[in-house]
Scaffold this active site. Sequence first.
Site, PDB file in Angstrom:
ATOM      1  CG  ASP A  73     101.575 123.769  24.293  1.00  0.00           C
ATOM      2  OD1 ASP A  73     101.406 122.824  25.093  1.00  0.00           O
ATOM      3  OD2 ASP A  73     101.726 124.943  24.661  1.00  0.00           O
ATOM      4  CG  HIS A  74     101.573 117.864  25.979  1.00  0.00           C
ATOM      5  ND1 HIS A  74     102.814 118.330  26.327  1.00  0.00           N
ATOM      6  CD2 HIS A  74     100.915 117.659  27.140  1.00  0.00           C
ATOM      7  CE1 HIS A  74     102.893 118.392  27.636  1.00  0.00           C
ATOM      8  NE2 HIS A  74     101.772 117.992  28.165  1.00  0.00           N
ATOM      9  CG  HIS A  86     102.156 123.604  28.824  1.00  0.00           C
ATOM     10  ND1 HIS A  86     102.179 123.145  27.538  1.00  0.00           N
ATOM     11  CD2 HIS A  86     102.967 122.783  29.519  1.00  0.00           C
ATOM     12  CE1 HIS A  86     102.980 122.100  27.461  1.00  0.00           C
ATOM     13  NE2 HIS A  86     103.472 121.869  28.653  1.00  0.00           N
TER      14      HIS A  86
END
Length: 509
Positions: A196-197, A259
């Site tokens: 999950d960047h 996020h």
Amino acid sequence: MVTLLENPLRIGLQQQQLPEPTIVVFFGASGDLTKRKLVPALYKLRKERKLPPEITIVGVARREWSHEHFREQMREGIEEFSDGIGSEELWEEFSQGLFYCPGNIDNEMSYQKLKAFLSEVDEQRNTRGNRMFYLSVAPRFFPEAIRQLGAAEMLHDSSKTRLVIEKPFGRDLSSAQALNRIVNQVCREEQVYRIDHYLGKETVQNLLLFRFANAIFEPLWNRQYIDHIQITVAETVGVEDRAGYYEHSGALRDMLQNHLMQVFALTAMEPPNALDADAIRSEKMKVIQATHLADLHHLENCAVRGQYGEGWMKGKPVQGYRKEDGVDPESMNPTFVAMKFEIDNWRWQGVPFYLRTGKRMPKKVSEVSIHFRSVPHTIFQSAAMQASPNVLTLRLQPNEGVSLKFEVKMPGGNLRSRSVDMDFAYGSVFGKSSGDAYDRLLLDCMMGDQTLFTRSDEVEAAWRLVTPALMAWETPTDPSKMPTYEAGTWAPRAAEEMLERDGRKWRRL
């Protein structure tokens, strides 16, 4: 010419340890993510001497590209989306480690061909059998790719092979559980990196430092001093050319479940006993398990969705979501979601967490704002003619940093107060903007550090949390009843009402 001196605050931040020489295999290599983010991130790491010269990249996709065409495409990506090639000598060295192997993700023969090719490249580049398989493909291809990699015995050595899976991990709780079962059949949990960047962003990681490296904040981080917390991730863009993906995900699956939930967990979790992957992920898991939507019997009071309609962005008219290319004219897909969560534990009992995310908002901004309780008795006159509680804001992007709003005396003879901000900005203090999230995450993966990647139970707990809203919103409904908001505005009216019922309001951004 101005000569920039090294900022003394950056001394000592250079990483010394290099990862082992590795072959990084990108599935979906002809796609946007590989060209825009992944290969530019690896090139930047090599430029900064954080990767060994043997680093090797193999692109896999259906298109019949040659090695040379793949190299040209990746060079274009680095020049357009990163800070450029720089040294031609460095590019020449790096590009010799770029290869392309065409193949279909559901074809067994493609994996046999890839396996043979990797053995050949391994010998040529001296990468010692280390492999990192990165699934940068549509989520519907994850199960097949993982099964085929397992069947071809390309994941059997847990000490040398890693599997990176892009988000979203599943479409709901049951599909996430099914995908975890497939993963567990072919490899061990310590090989799996659910990326999950958002967790690779410098300022998201700073949440841990800010909370647990400063003695003055942690004693205030609880129900006794905090009134409520807001987490906002707002985008100005619409669906752009991602309708094919977005129509199957929407704001809840694309942003909130992953996020925002990760930022929420880092904000609310208890202090870990060590800075290692299991300790941090266990604390995140515990707080997500203790969390629930605030009113499960009346979801409309704690979960709001919306879809952007026609409006104006930067002085130009923009069309509504249902008129975008590739979008169903009667789509019920939300482009905005706001939710109110509560946590059943001693630290947070009675403190609501409001999360919101949406497209076509007036500003691109991501932040966590901690709203403290008002003083019990006001004895000063305020310029704002109302009580102004302290607000601590952690800006995730843009203008990454931290600010604290507090009251001060206005100049003059009277004891009147007004609010001011004390501000810290990463760019001005450290002399450079924070790096791209993929730089950090790709490097961590090669180093075998899973701290910034989500664990299987954590992913399932996050899906369980939003399941009541998913089930309610996916019940067939008259398309005319979908709440809408004008593009360029902050939210549907119902999102404002959700806070007004609690005597609060969204922070002005």
